[in-house]
Design a protein around this motif. Sequence first.
Motif, PDB file in Angstrom:
ATOM      1  N   SER A 132      -7.608 -21.244 -36.273  1.00 23.06           N
ATOM      2  CA  SER A 132      -8.403 -21.977 -37.332  1.00 23.06           C
ATOM      3  C   SER A 132      -8.577 -21.125 -38.498  1.00 23.06           C
ATOM      4  O   SER A 132      -8.699 -21.845 -39.438  1.00 23.06           O
ATOM      5  CB  SER A 132      -9.736 -22.569 -36.566  1.00 23.06           C
ATOM      6  N   LEU A 138       1.063 -38.401 -37.841  1.00 20.55           N
ATOM      7  CA  LEU A 138       0.441 -37.303 -38.203  1.00 20.55           C
ATOM      8  C   LEU A 138      -0.515 -36.614 -37.522  1.00 20.55           C
ATOM      9  O   LEU A 138      -0.527 -35.219 -37.408  1.00 20.55           O
ATOM     10  CB  LEU A 138       0.038 -37.631 -39.749  1.00 20.55           C
ATOM     11  N   LEU A 188     -11.847 -30.811 -37.614  1.00 22.18           N
ATOM     12  CA  LEU A 188     -10.768 -30.346 -36.619  1.00 22.18           C
ATOM     13  C   LEU A 188     -10.918 -29.054 -36.140  1.00 22.18           C
ATOM     14  O   LEU A 188     -10.746 -28.775 -35.037  1.00 22.18           O
ATOM     15  CB  LEU A 188      -9.340 -30.302 -37.430  1.00 22.18           C
ATOM     16  N   CYS A 189     -11.515 -28.107 -36.811  1.00 24.46           N
ATOM     17  CA  CYS A 189     -11.907 -26.754 -36.384  1.00 24.46           C
ATOM     18  C   CYS A 189     -12.922 -26.828 -35.462  1.00 24.46           C
ATOM     19  O   CYS A 189     -13.072 -26.191 -34.504  1.00 24.46           O
ATOM     20  CB  CYS A 189     -12.372 -25.810 -37.730  1.00 24.46           C
ATOM     21  N   LEU A 193     -11.077 -31.291 -47.122  1.00 27.73           N
ATOM     22  CA  LEU A 193     -11.761 -30.252 -46.472  1.00 27.73           C
ATOM     23  C   LEU A 193     -12.695 -30.546 -45.239  1.00 27.73           C
ATOM     24  O   LEU A 193     -12.589 -29.949 -44.280  1.00 27.73           O
ATOM     25  CB  LEU A 193     -12.561 -29.853 -47.779  1.00 27.73           C
ATOM     26  N   VAL A 206     -10.498 -30.866 -41.975  1.00 22.53           N
ATOM     27  CA  VAL A 206     -10.402 -29.581 -41.481  1.00 22.53           C
ATOM     28  C   VAL A 206     -11.414 -28.872 -40.793  1.00 22.53           C
ATOM     29  O   VAL A 206     -11.369 -28.380 -39.698  1.00 22.53           O
ATOM     30  CB  VAL A 206      -9.787 -28.451 -42.678  1.00 22.53           C
ATOM     31  N   ASP A 207     -12.633 -29.420 -41.411  1.00 20.69           N
ATOM     32  CA  ASP A 207     -13.872 -28.866 -40.801  1.00 20.69           C
ATOM     33  C   ASP A 207     -13.925 -29.506 -39.494  1.00 20.69           C
ATOM     34  O   ASP A 207     -14.208 -28.714 -38.493  1.00 20.69           O
ATOM     35  CB  ASP A 207     -14.969 -29.074 -41.809  1.00 20.69           C
ATOM     36  N   LEU A 267      -6.273 -25.769 -52.110  1.00 19.44           N
ATOM     37  CA  LEU A 267      -7.127 -26.532 -52.903  1.00 19.44           C
ATOM     38  C   LEU A 267      -7.863 -25.896 -53.962  1.00 19.44           C
ATOM     39  O   LEU A 267      -7.933 -26.482 -54.900  1.00 19.44           O
ATOM     40  CB  LEU A 267      -8.268 -27.024 -51.890  1.00 19.44           C
ATOM     41  N   GLN A 284      -7.825 -22.394 -41.982  1.00 17.37           N
ATOM     42  CA  GLN A 284      -8.680 -22.859 -42.888  1.00 17.37           C
ATOM     43  C   GLN A 284      -8.461 -22.294 -44.413  1.00 17.37           C
ATOM     44  O   GLN A 284      -8.598 -22.625 -45.489  1.00 17.37           O
ATOM     45  CB  GLN A 284     -10.203 -22.598 -42.594  1.00 17.37           C
ATOM     46  N   LEU A 310      -1.881 -31.907 -45.310  1.00 13.82           N
ATOM     47  CA  LEU A 310      -2.571 -30.665 -44.357  1.00 13.82           C
ATOM     48  C   LEU A 310      -1.490 -30.432 -43.490  1.00 13.82           C
ATOM     49  O   LEU A 310      -1.343 -29.234 -43.186  1.00 13.82           O
ATOM     50  CB  LEU A 310      -3.653 -31.594 -43.657  1.00 13.82           C
ATOM     51  N   MET A 352      -3.209 -36.355 -44.612  1.00 13.24           N
ATOM     52  CA  MET A 352      -3.084 -35.708 -43.578  1.00 13.24           C
ATOM     53  C   MET A 352      -1.653 -35.139 -43.706  1.00 13.24           C
ATOM     54  O   MET A 352      -1.195 -34.174 -43.226  1.00 13.24           O
ATOM     55  CB  MET A 352      -2.860 -36.693 -42.405  1.00 13.24           C
ATOM     56  N   LEU A 408      -0.374 -32.587 -36.240  1.00 13.34           N
ATOM     57  CA  LEU A 408      -1.384 -31.891 -36.556  1.00 13.34           C
ATOM     58  C   LEU A 408      -1.819 -31.247 -35.408  1.00 13.34           C
ATOM     59  O   LEU A 408      -2.250 -30.118 -35.289  1.00 13.34           O
ATOM     60  CB  LEU A 408      -2.425 -32.571 -37.282  1.00 13.34           C
TER      61      LEU A 408
END
Lengths: 92, 204
Positions: free
Chosen positions: A79, A66, B57-58, B51, B54-55, A90, A83, B180, B177, A70
């Motif tokens: 990004s 994964l 990863l960004c 969440l 993702v934060d 969500l 996001q 996502l 994951m 990703l």
Amino acid sequence: MSSRRSRSRQSGASRISDDQIADLVSRLQQLIPEIRNRRSDKVSASKVLQETCNYIRSLHREVDDLSDRLSELLESTDSDSAQAAIIRSLLM
Amino acid sequence: MAESSSISNPDANSNLSRKRRKIEPKTPAGAPTETGRPRWQNDVEQQIYSLKLVDALCHLRRPDSAAATSRAVRDAADQVLAVSARGKTRWSRAILTGRLSLRLAHINKKHKKAAKRAAVGESRTKKPAVQKKLPPLEKKVKVLSRLVPGCRKVSLPNLLEETTDYIAALEMQVKAMTFLTGLLNGAVSSSAAASGDSSLADRG
């Protein structure tokens, strides 16, 4: 060898009873889908441990796969839109 | 299930408002004492994890776009997972301190290797008293203890407890994951489709 019942190997304060271990092993048994689906009550402790190791390894491999995907996806998308998409889904 | 979600909701709110919070040693009042599967199977917990991931990863991508390697993603995922455990389990603490000690371990390894080669050491075994005949059960316990981070010298009941928590956490990690990845897949394909459509519209 059979007299090696002494749990002096363990560094725990109290002697660990077989019952305790049996209880924990049965709890572990519930978690592992392989054993859960077979529905046999007589799974040996060694089998449970073996299946646990296999299961954890397969979960690790899934996480690796994964994260591969990703990382690829993150390369190709910016990004902000990512996001936004995630937060949108969500919240709904 | 409703019970657990109502208890964890205040945690969720405080979590979202304080993203950079370190692990707090005290448990919040009213938290369930049983921290096993119910915690990791919570949907809210999974969303919070997504969440945060993702934060993280960004943040990975901003300084250098080449940093989004698979290894970096995996490390970030593990880090966020460990933080979500709120310091209650050994494996989570091991993951969080692991990064710090990783570099030290590397340096130590190099020194050790050089010293060994110089001395031509023959005893490569770590333990002085090596039991030749480990019962197969103990061998499996050893293997298991190596798989769960930070649990190499832990007693058996503790190890089994850590394992149950670790497995539940890993399952949640996989679910989040996967979720996502599906989202990003959709985002990428939809943006590609949108740009494709617009170009078609221009021609038509």
